[in-house]
Design an enzyme around this catalytic site. Sequence first.
Site, PDB file in Angstrom:
ATOM      1  N   GLU A   1     -21.618  44.235   0.078  1.00 21.48           N
ATOM      2  CA  GLU A   1     -22.382  44.127  -1.175  1.00 21.48           C
ATOM      3  C   GLU A   1     -23.663  43.400  -0.819  1.00 21.48           C
ATOM      4  O   GLU A   1     -23.639  42.189  -0.580  1.00 21.48           O
ATOM      5  CB  GLU A   1     -21.607  43.290  -2.211  1.00 21.48           C
ATOM      6  CG  GLU A   1     -20.249  43.837  -2.565  1.00 21.48           C
ATOM      7  CD  GLU A   1     -20.321  45.053  -3.463  1.00 21.48           C
ATOM      8  OE1 GLU A   1     -21.416  45.391  -3.955  1.00 21.48           O
ATOM      9  OE2 GLU A   1     -19.269  45.676  -3.664  1.00 21.48           O
TER      10      GLU A   1
ATOM     11  N   LYS B   1     -14.661  32.570   3.849  1.00 17.02           N
ATOM     12  CA  LYS B   1     -15.764  31.658   4.200  1.00 17.02           C
ATOM     13  C   LYS B   1     -16.821  31.665   3.107  1.00 17.02           C
ATOM     14  O   LYS B   1     -17.523  32.649   2.908  1.00 17.02           O
ATOM     15  CB  LYS B   1     -16.415  32.033   5.530  1.00 17.02           C
ATOM     16  CG  LYS B   1     -17.226  30.858   6.079  1.00 17.02           C
ATOM     17  CD  LYS B   1     -18.360  31.245   6.998  1.00 17.02           C
ATOM     18  CE  LYS B   1     -19.653  31.501   6.305  1.00 17.02           C
ATOM     19  NZ  LYS B   1     -20.303  30.347   5.643  1.00 17.02           N
TER      20      LYS B   1
ATOM     21  N   CYS C   1     -28.221  39.392  -7.090  1.00 18.14           N
ATOM     22  CA  CYS C   1     -28.507  40.646  -6.392  1.00 18.14           C
ATOM     23  C   CYS C   1     -28.891  41.760  -7.359  1.00 18.14           C
ATOM     24  O   CYS C   1     -29.651  42.648  -7.015  1.00 18.14           O
ATOM     25  CB  CYS C   1     -27.299  41.044  -5.567  1.00 18.14           C
ATOM     26  SG  CYS C   1     -25.783  41.017  -6.524  1.00 18.14           S
TER      27      CYS C   1
ATOM     28  N   GLU D   1     -36.833  42.429  -1.491  1.00 21.58           N
ATOM     29  CA  GLU D   1     -36.079  41.534  -2.364  1.00 21.58           C
ATOM     30  C   GLU D   1     -36.617  40.109  -2.218  1.00 21.58           C
ATOM     31  O   GLU D   1     -36.640  39.555  -1.126  1.00 21.58           O
ATOM     32  CB  GLU D   1     -34.595  41.558  -1.989  1.00 21.58           C
ATOM     33  CG  GLU D   1     -33.754  40.747  -2.944  1.00 21.58           C
ATOM     34  CD  GLU D   1     -32.292  40.690  -2.544  1.00 21.58           C
ATOM     35  OE1 GLU D   1     -32.004  40.373  -1.376  1.00 21.58           O
ATOM     36  OE2 GLU D   1     -31.434  40.961  -3.396  1.00 21.58           O
TER      37      GLU D   1
HETATM   38  P1  NAP Z   1     -26.865  35.519   3.618  1.00 21.19           P
HETATM   39  O1  NAP Z   1     -27.795  34.670   4.384  1.00 21.19           O
HETATM   40  O2  NAP Z   1     -26.677  36.927   4.032  1.00 21.19           O
HETATM   41  O3  NAP Z   1     -25.476  34.725   3.617  1.00 21.19           O
HETATM   42  C1  NAP Z   1     -24.341  35.194   2.942  1.00 21.19           C
HETATM   43  C2  NAP Z   1     -23.084  34.634   3.578  1.00 21.19           C
HETATM   44  O4  NAP Z   1     -22.966  35.099   4.912  1.00 21.19           O
HETATM   45  C3  NAP Z   1     -23.044  33.105   3.678  1.00 21.19           C
HETATM   46  O5  NAP Z   1     -21.705  32.675   3.539  1.00 21.19           O
HETATM   47  C4  NAP Z   1     -23.543  32.859   5.075  1.00 21.19           C
HETATM   48  O6  NAP Z   1     -23.084  31.613   5.584  1.00 21.19           O
HETATM   49  C5  NAP Z   1     -22.914  34.007   5.822  1.00 21.19           C
HETATM   50  N1  NAP Z   1     -23.627  34.443   7.028  1.00 21.19           N
HETATM   51  C6  NAP Z   1     -24.927  34.231   7.367  1.00 21.19           C
HETATM   52  N2  NAP Z   1     -25.192  34.782   8.565  1.00 21.19           N
HETATM   53  C7  NAP Z   1     -24.038  35.351   9.001  1.00 21.19           C
HETATM   54  C8  NAP Z   1     -23.670  36.078  10.169  1.00 21.19           C
HETATM   55  N3  NAP Z   1     -24.547  36.330  11.160  1.00 21.19           N
HETATM   56  N4  NAP Z   1     -22.392  36.517  10.280  1.00 21.19           N
HETATM   57  C9  NAP Z   1     -21.491  36.280   9.303  1.00 21.19           C
HETATM   58  N5  NAP Z   1     -21.782  35.588   8.183  1.00 21.19           N
HETATM   59  C10 NAP Z   1     -23.045  35.144   8.024  1.00 21.19           C
HETATM   60  O7  NAP Z   1     -27.259  35.608   2.084  1.00 21.19           O
HETATM   61  P2  NAP Z   1     -27.677  34.436   1.106  1.00 21.19           P
HETATM   62  O8  NAP Z   1     -29.105  34.118   1.349  1.00 21.19           O
HETATM   63  O9  NAP Z   1     -26.689  33.354   1.112  1.00 21.19           O
HETATM   64  O10 NAP Z   1     -27.477  35.199  -0.302  1.00 21.19           O
HETATM   65  C11 NAP Z   1     -28.447  35.948  -0.892  1.00 21.19           C
HETATM   66  C12 NAP Z   1     -28.299  37.431  -0.567  1.00 21.19           C
HETATM   67  O11 NAP Z   1     -27.050  37.931  -1.015  1.00 21.19           O
HETATM   68  C13 NAP Z   1     -29.324  38.268  -1.279  1.00 21.19           C
HETATM   69  O12 NAP Z   1     -29.861  39.226  -0.399  1.00 21.19           O
HETATM   70  C14 NAP Z   1     -28.550  38.952  -2.380  1.00 21.19           C
HETATM   71  O13 NAP Z   1     -29.071  40.158  -2.835  1.00 21.19           O
HETATM   72  C15 NAP Z   1     -27.221  39.127  -1.763  1.00 21.19           C
HETATM   73  N6  NAP Z   1     -26.198  39.249  -2.793  1.00 21.19           N
HETATM   74  C16 NAP Z   1     -25.596  40.458  -3.004  1.00 21.19           C
HETATM   75  C17 NAP Z   1     -24.642  40.609  -3.991  1.00 21.19           C
HETATM   76  C18 NAP Z   1     -24.004  41.936  -4.260  1.00 21.19           C
HETATM   77  O14 NAP Z   1     -22.948  41.968  -4.867  1.00 21.19           O
HETATM   78  N7  NAP Z   1     -24.575  43.043  -3.824  1.00 21.19           N
HETATM   79  C19 NAP Z   1     -24.268  39.511  -4.747  1.00 21.19           C
HETATM   80  C20 NAP Z   1     -24.884  38.296  -4.501  1.00 21.19           C
HETATM   81  C21 NAP Z   1     -25.833  38.186  -3.509  1.00 21.19           C
HETATM   82  P3  NAP Z   1     -23.953  30.258   5.495  1.00 21.19           P
HETATM   83  O15 NAP Z   1     -24.729  30.301   4.198  1.00 21.19           O
HETATM   84  O16 NAP Z   1     -22.921  29.183   5.491  1.00 21.19           O
HETATM   85  O17 NAP Z   1     -24.812  30.215   6.703  1.00 21.19           O
END
Ligand code: NAP
Length: 510
Positions: A263, A187, A297, A398
């Site tokens: 991650e 997904k 991230c 963050e």
């Molecule tokens: P997010 O809101 O956590 O969303 C990430 C993914 O999870 C999206 O595909 C989202 O789908 C899905 N998702 C959201 N709520 C969910 C739930 N309750 N259950 C299952 N899946 C769910 O993060 P984001 O705002 O897109 O991305 C930014 C974050 O990612 C930052 O905190 C960043 O640090 C972190 N990040 C970490 C890494 C690493 O390798 N450590 C790399 C990149 C990013 P939808 O968007 O379709 O709703």
Amino acid sequence: MVHEHSAAELPHYNLYIDGEWRPATSDQTFTVYDPANGQPLATCASATTNDVDRAVMAARTAFDHGPWPHTSPAQRAEILHAIADALEARNFELAEIESRDAGVPLRKTTYNDITLGLEILRGCAELARKHPYEPLPWNELPTVSWNFVWREPIGVCAQIIPWNYAFCMAAWKLGPALATGNTVVFKPSSLAPLSTLAIFQTIHELNLLPKGVVNLVLGPGGEVGEYLVAHPAVDKVAFTGSTEVGRKIMALAAQHVKRVTLELGGKNAMLILPDADLDLVVDGVLWGAFYHSGQLCEAGSRLLVPHTLHDTLVDRLVERVRGMRIGDPMDLETDIGPLISERQREKVERYIAIGREEGATVVVGGGRPLGEAFSHGHYIEPTIFTGVRPEMRIAQEEIFGPVLSVIAYNDIGEAIRIANNSIYGLAASVWSRDLQHALTVARRIRAGTVWINEHHVLNPYAPFGGYRQSGFGREMGRYGLDEYTEIKHIHVDLMQRRQGRLWWDTLLPE
Ligand code: NAP
Ligand code: MG
């Protein structure tokens, strides 16, 4: 069909289930936008729970009854290489797709993202060939036996990625899962699913994977993602995203004791030692903090500077930031593109306001760039705060935007304490001319990756992942493959006779 044109003439994408592109079982769709100008780019089918069930069952059947988990690692390696070759032939197209969808400057996607993603797929292919067998030390207790570890796929893997670095992220999730013989339900983020769709399109056209091995569902994370994670027929969840959602995923996975790798977020320090080469540091800090507008991230969002260098370094950074070109991601001259969404821009602006309220000073940036060119995109200026104290929210939380918090320190012990004063532990960088000193400092920082005189550079053979609330498990390299395997010890008796057995001594033979 993937590429239908709807009434509005936008491309429409369906779900990929059991080797076919299929519409969702409801009419619900969502629209994907270009963050640089707010224009719609495509519409996507939004999966229902029925669709997720179908995708999981396809992956389940492909794993339990199909040939895939039992193909040889060499065959799997060949297929991964073929996928990488086919994607490489689409290199520039993929870079454009990613740049439009996620607002990433085209320079970054062309010269880094696609190349790195392909390198990762190829790296997984090479590791797969050597991977399953690991010999154990010779053992004669109680008799001579041959012992080894055999690595086996875990089963059905749910893989969820965020919108940033989507192409690479998809490569480093699919690569190790496929290299080790798992099946997948994937997904992507609804904010930037297009490069993932292009990968699935390529995989479908190549037609080398048995049907059901990879499946793709689309739709909101809170519904589609959660249902997928909680699904009883899923064996492993690999999630990249925010720490907040990561916590929820861990709790959902606990119900069936699923394997989980997370991650998550970071608040990464760039630690400048007093003897650092300032020319290098100025470039490196801009790169660490503002690459992809800080929406990474591992972005360097805290700058730790000795008091003695503080004013000189800040002046030089401010001057350079003023020269950075904000603008259209599709322009090869652009340094800084828009943020992914209006929501993300508002979040960043909220943090800029919080920093001011906490008493820190904005020395450059802090607002929206002015002008017609920026009026429909989610642009924000690269921003530097000075006078930041380690306990402030802008030093602890963050932000995920182009906001750098500068913290001055007195001695290196204090700098290390500040660097480690975080709930996160994803990455850090240490800048010094003295490599020995830099290494000593690097070893005292609690983070999964520490660069010396560098930042952001990921290596397809090096493990990447977090300490503390940045998550657990590693991606890439051998450690990344290991996360997709169960570990089986096989013991082979080499004596082939009754004497000397444990049972001979403990159970009386007749
Ligand atoms: P997010 O809101 O956590 O969303 C990430 C993914 O999870 C999206 O595909 C989202 O789908 C899905 N998702 C959201 N709520 C969910 C739930 N309750 N259950 C299952 N899946 C769910 O993060 P984001 O705002 O897109 O991305 C930014 C974050 O990612 C930052 O905190 C960043 O640090 C972190 N990040 C970490 C890494 C690493 O390798 N450590 C790399 C990149 C990013 P939808 O968007 O379709 O709703
Ligand atoms: Mg988008």
